[in-house]
Design a protein around this motif. Structure first.
Motif, short mmCIF file in Angstrom:
data_model
loop_
_atom_site.label_atom_id
_atom_site.label_comp_id
_atom_site.label_asym_id
_atom_site.label_seq_id
_atom_site.Cartn_x
_atom_site.Cartn_y
_atom_site.Cartn_z
N LYS A 266 0.85 -1.31 -0.05
CA LYS A 266 0.08 -0.16 -0.05
C LYS A 266 0.91 1.12 -0.02
N THR A 267 1.85 1.43 0.84
CA THR A 267 2.71 2.42 1.20
C THR A 267 3.50 2.60 -0.24
N THR A 268 4.12 1.41 -0.61
CA THR A 268 4.92 1.79 -1.82
C THR A 268 3.87 2.21 -3.01
N PRO B 55 2.31 11.10 5.18
CA PRO B 55 2.87 10.04 5.03
C PRO B 55 2.53 9.10 6.17
N GLN B 56 3.13 8.03 6.23
CA GLN B 56 2.74 6.84 7.14
C GLN B 56 3.59 7.13 8.19
N GLU B 57 5.00 7.42 7.96
CA GLU B 57 5.73 7.80 9.12
C GLU B 57 6.50 9.04 8.77
N MET C 90 -3.59 9.79 1.89
CA MET C 90 -3.58 9.69 3.18
C MET C 90 -3.09 8.27 3.57
N ASP C 91 -1.70 8.07 4.04
CA ASP C 91 -1.34 6.82 4.62
C ASP C 91 -1.79 6.73 6.11
N GLU C 92 -2.85 5.86 6.18
CA GLU C 92 -3.29 5.75 7.69
C GLU C 92 -3.54 7.12 8.49
N PRO C 93 -4.40 7.81 7.89
CA PRO C 93 -4.79 9.13 8.51
C PRO C 93 -5.31 8.85 9.97
MG LIG Z 1 2.12 0.91 4.69
#
Ligand SMILES: [Mg+2]
Ligand SMILES: Nc1ncnc2c1ncn2[C@@H]1O[C@H](COP(=O)(O)OP(=O)(O)OP(=O)(O)O)[C@@H](O)[C@H]1O
Length: 255
Positions: free
Chosen positions: A50-52, A90-92, A166-169
């Motif tokens: 997903k993040t990729t 970003p996720q992180e 939105m990566d895991e908002p």
């Molecule tokens: Mg991810």
């Protein structure tokens, strides 16, 4: 939602080389279309890709193969055009720890050349919405995880992008905060036709918020559709059953 396709990937492939011998195929033959104004949920277990996928679409990673177009432009050829019109949560990391909540928004918006007066108005509104107005002049480094997420949500929105990734908002955000974020995202989609691509592990959130979802498993897109369509297709009672069936290989009756 409009008919215009704003994101299109064709046979997208991403292989990470780890050392000389090990490779990870993070995305494998992913073909996907997302339309303007759509809220699209990317689902999948940890490590599914997903993040990729998001990082490729905003130009932070280059694909190994296949193609990706955002707003009609190829991500490998025209990333500057795309970057000016999309925002990423970003996720992180990504937050400016030493700046205050407000400064995080203003600084980020300034990078896009938005005038300060406009930024201040938008920051007032966004900080109110996410409930951080009283803390706006505190350095972010002292914030809790959920508060930092809220700053990142507001920061992504201050540039009023055409597309919001939105990566895991809502990860780590409390129940009320998560509701606020969901309501806000729904409004941006319905009132402003902003396109939202989000990842989450919360399937209730997906059912409530997303027009369509894509389920990734080991880098492959194993299902795409409206939550209700997928439930029907896989003869499942809810999205969780669809998800579990596809990801564990059990109980997939469709096809
Ligand atoms: Mg991810
Ligand atoms: N920079 C990298 N270098 C090497 N491998 C990577 C890199 N980024 C991701 N990967 C690998 O690619 C695969 C997909 O990772 P990705 O971060 O896209 O998963 P994800 O679906 O976002 O997972 P999560 O739900 O845990 O956030 C994983 O096997 C991961 O280890």
């Amino acid at each position: 939602m409009l008919d215009e396709v704003v994101i299109k990937t064709e046979s997208l492939l991403k292989i990470f080389e780890e050392g000389k011998k090990r490779e990870v195929t993070a995305l494998n033959d992913v073909s996907l279309q997302i339309r303007r104004g759509e809220v699209f949920g990317l689902l999948g277990p940890n490590g599914a890709g997903k993040t990729t996928l998001i990082r490729i679409l905003v130009g932070l990673l280059t694909p190994t193969g296949g193609e990706a177009h955002v707003l009609g432009r190829n991500v490998t050829a025209d990333i500057e055009y795309i970057r000016e019109r999309v925002a990423l949560l970003p996720q992180e990391a990504g937050i400016y720890e030493r700046l205050t909540a407000r400064e995080n928004l203003i600084y980020y918006g300034g990078l896009y050349g938005i005038p300060e007066e406009t930024l201040n108005e938008r920051a007032d509104e966004l900080l109110d919405i996410v409930g951080l107005r009283e803390k706006e002049d505190y350095q972010v480094k002292g914030f809790s995880g959920g508060m930092k997420r809220k700053v990142l949500v507001a920061r992504a929105l201050i540039i009023e992008p055409e597309i919001i990734f939105m990566d895991e908002p809502t990860t780590g955000v409390d129940t009320i905060g998560a509701r606020v974020v969901r309501t806000l995202l729904k409004r941006l989609s319905s009132e402003r036709n902003q396109t939202i691509i989000l990842t989450t592990h919360d399937l209730n959130e997906v059912s409530e918020l997303c027009h369509r979802v894509g389920i990734l498993n080991q880098g492959r897109l194993v299902a795409v559709g409206k939550p209700t369509e997928l439930e029907e297709k896989f003869k499942a009672a809810n999205l969780e059953e669809v998800f579990t069936g596809l990801v564990t290989g059990e109980g997939v009756y469709g096809e």
